[in-house]
Design a protein around this motif. Structure first.
Motif, PDB file in Angstrom:
ATOM      1  N   ALA A 119       0.463  -1.602  -0.181  1.00  0.00           N
ATOM      2  CA  ALA A 119      -0.132   0.338  -0.092  1.00  0.00           C
ATOM      3  C   ALA A 119       0.585   1.159  -0.228  1.00  0.00           C
ATOM      4  O   ALA A 119       2.061   1.275  -0.171  1.00  0.00           O
ATOM      5  N   LYS A 120       0.277   2.263   0.147  1.00  0.00           N
ATOM      6  CA  LYS A 120       1.205   3.324   0.346  1.00  0.00           C
ATOM      7  C   LYS A 120       1.436   4.170   1.491  1.00  0.00           C
ATOM      8  O   LYS A 120       1.017   3.212   2.305  1.00  0.00           O
ATOM      9  N   GLN A 121       2.589   4.980   1.481  1.00  0.00           N
ATOM     10  CA  GLN A 121       3.379   4.901   3.273  1.00  0.00           C
ATOM     11  C   GLN A 121       1.575   4.920   3.746  1.00  0.00           C
ATOM     12  O   GLN A 121       2.282   4.854   4.606  1.00  0.00           O
ATOM     13  N   ASP A 122       1.269   6.065   3.369  1.00  0.00           N
ATOM     14  CA  ASP A 122       0.479   6.579   4.867  1.00  0.00           C
ATOM     15  C   ASP A 122      -0.484   5.714   4.828  1.00  0.00           C
ATOM     16  O   ASP A 122      -0.615   5.734   6.992  1.00  0.00           O
ATOM     17  N   ILE A 123      -1.081   4.893   4.277  1.00  0.00           N
ATOM     18  CA  ILE A 123      -2.014   3.796   4.615  1.00  0.00           C
ATOM     19  C   ILE A 123      -1.437   2.788   5.396  1.00  0.00           C
ATOM     20  O   ILE A 123      -1.934   2.106   6.258  1.00  0.00           O
ATOM     21  N   LYS A 126      -1.296   3.669   8.396  1.00  0.00           N
ATOM     22  CA  LYS A 126      -2.291   3.645   9.395  1.00  0.00           C
ATOM     23  C   LYS A 126      -2.760   1.869   9.995  1.00  0.00           C
ATOM     24  O   LYS A 126      -3.248   1.932  11.059  1.00  0.00           O
ATOM     25  N   THR A 127      -2.007   1.559   9.192  1.00  0.00           N
ATOM     26  CA  THR A 127      -2.236   0.324   9.173  1.00  0.00           C
ATOM     27  C   THR A 127      -1.841  -0.850  10.893  1.00  0.00           C
ATOM     28  O   THR A 127      -2.334  -1.993  11.208  1.00  0.00           O
ATOM     29  N   ALA A 128      -0.584  -0.157  10.771  1.00  0.00           N
ATOM     30  CA  ALA A 128       0.405  -0.779  11.587  1.00  0.00           C
ATOM     31  C   ALA A 128      -0.583  -0.174  12.832  1.00  0.00           C
ATOM     32  O   ALA A 128      -0.718  -0.852  14.157  1.00  0.00           O
ATOM     33  N   ALA A 129      -0.881   1.115  12.733  1.00  0.00           N
ATOM     34  CA  ALA A 129      -1.647   1.766  13.688  1.00  0.00           C
ATOM     35  C   ALA A 129      -2.709   1.055  14.453  1.00  0.00           C
ATOM     36  O   ALA A 129      -3.078   1.130  15.652  1.00  0.00           O
ATOM     37  N   CYS A 130      -4.045   0.903  13.560  1.00  0.00           N
ATOM     38  CA  CYS A 130      -5.119   0.341  13.548  1.00  0.00           C
ATOM     39  C   CYS A 130      -4.876  -0.993  14.370  1.00  0.00           C
ATOM     40  O   CYS A 130      -5.453  -1.420  14.904  1.00  0.00           O
ATOM     41  N   ASP A 201      -5.555  -1.413   2.794  1.00  0.00           N
ATOM     42  CA  ASP A 201      -7.383  -0.108   2.462  1.00  0.00           C
ATOM     43  C   ASP A 201      -7.838  -0.558   3.363  1.00  0.00           C
ATOM     44  O   ASP A 201      -9.114   0.439   4.307  1.00  0.00           O
ATOM     45  N   VAL A 202      -8.622  -1.604   3.662  1.00  0.00           N
ATOM     46  CA  VAL A 202      -9.918  -1.579   4.714  1.00  0.00           C
ATOM     47  C   VAL A 202      -9.093  -1.893   6.219  1.00  0.00           C
ATOM     48  O   VAL A 202     -10.637  -1.059   6.806  1.00  0.00           O
TER      49      VAL A 202
END
Length: 259
Positions: A119-123, A126-130, A201-202
């Motif tokens: 995915a994109k860097q910001d995604i 965010k995935t790691a944070a979630c 992404d999800v």
């Protein structure tokens, strides 16, 4: 239950319309993954849906990659439906995103290193944070976006190896994802490598997943296409039509052989 306390015998692999499938439940798939983790060996976990099945029909190299995978799940409702139509026992659908979440839940307190690639860097951030929010004790030892060229592959290998990760979730589209994981195999990496497609992404909230009732109705593909019609029309409308035609042909052939 610790990783070394399991008594597990995996079901025998079957074929659905010529595609190899391991007829395992989610729980069995998780246990199989834990076996590979504790063995310190390499394992490529892949999910087959209608689209992947058609890729196998059209690309002999993808077909070869799928067949050498250590675990081949029925990722798509279409594959489970086809199996049942042909009288083949495939217990349930095991999707990449569900396997990712369940495996993170299982490994949260096991001190097993997780790596997120894709995915994109910001995604991916965010995935790691979630994931940390849902599983506070999960050991995420590395992340990397999915935007790189083949000339960068050796650097990715080094990053994964240096991280000490035992599980790598690869959130990249097919067939690049499959080719990349097999490259990792050729370079001697060890661990469980799970192709999860657009799951980042999800999980990150960038794209909504279909409500559970839509998933149970086996219409998640329609929900996804409604969200991204331009990108997914050919895959789901043209691809699913072709898949159903091949299934009908397989069923007719089986009837003739049984007559």
């Amino acid at each position: 239950m610790g990783l070394t306390e399991m008594d597990f015998t995996r079901p025998k692999r079957v074929e659905v319309m010529g595609a190899p499938i391991d007829p395992m439940t989610m729980d069995e798939t998780i246990e199989c993954a834990c076996r590979f983790i504790e063995s310190g060996s390499f394992a490529h976990f892949i999910g087959v849906n209608a689209d992947k099945y058609l890729q196998m029909k059209d690309d002999s190299f993808i077909d070869e990659i799928v067949r050498k995978c250590e675990v081949i799940n029925a990722d798509g409702a279409s594959i489970v439906m086809a199996a049942h139509t042909l009288g083949i026992d495939v217990p349930e659908r095991v999707t990449g995103i569900d396997l990712m979440i369940e495996l993170c839940s299982k490994l949260e307190k096991e001190n097993v290193g997780i790596y997120l690639l894709g995915a994109k860097q910001d995604i991916v951030e965010k995935t790691a944070a979630c994931l940390f929010e849902q599983f506070p004790e999960l050991s995420i030892v590395g992340i990397h976006n999915g935007y790189f060229e083949e000339t960068d592959y050796s650097d990715i290998v080094k990053n994964i190896k240096d991280s000490g990760a035992s599980v790598v979730f690869v959130g990249i589209t097919s067939p690049k994802k499959e080719r990349l994981i097999e490259y990792f195999r050729s370079r001697g990496l060890v661990g469980v490598f799970v192709g999860v497609g657009g799951s980042f992404d999800v999980i990150s909230g960038e794209i909504a997943r279909a409500p559970m009732w839509i998933q149970k109705a086996k219409l998640e593909w329609l929900f996804r296409m409604a969200k991204e019609p331009k990108r997914l029309f050919r895959r789901y409308i043209v691809g699913n039509t072709r898949f159903m035609a091949l299934l009908a042909k397989e069923k007719l052939t089986n009837k003739r052989l049984a007559a």
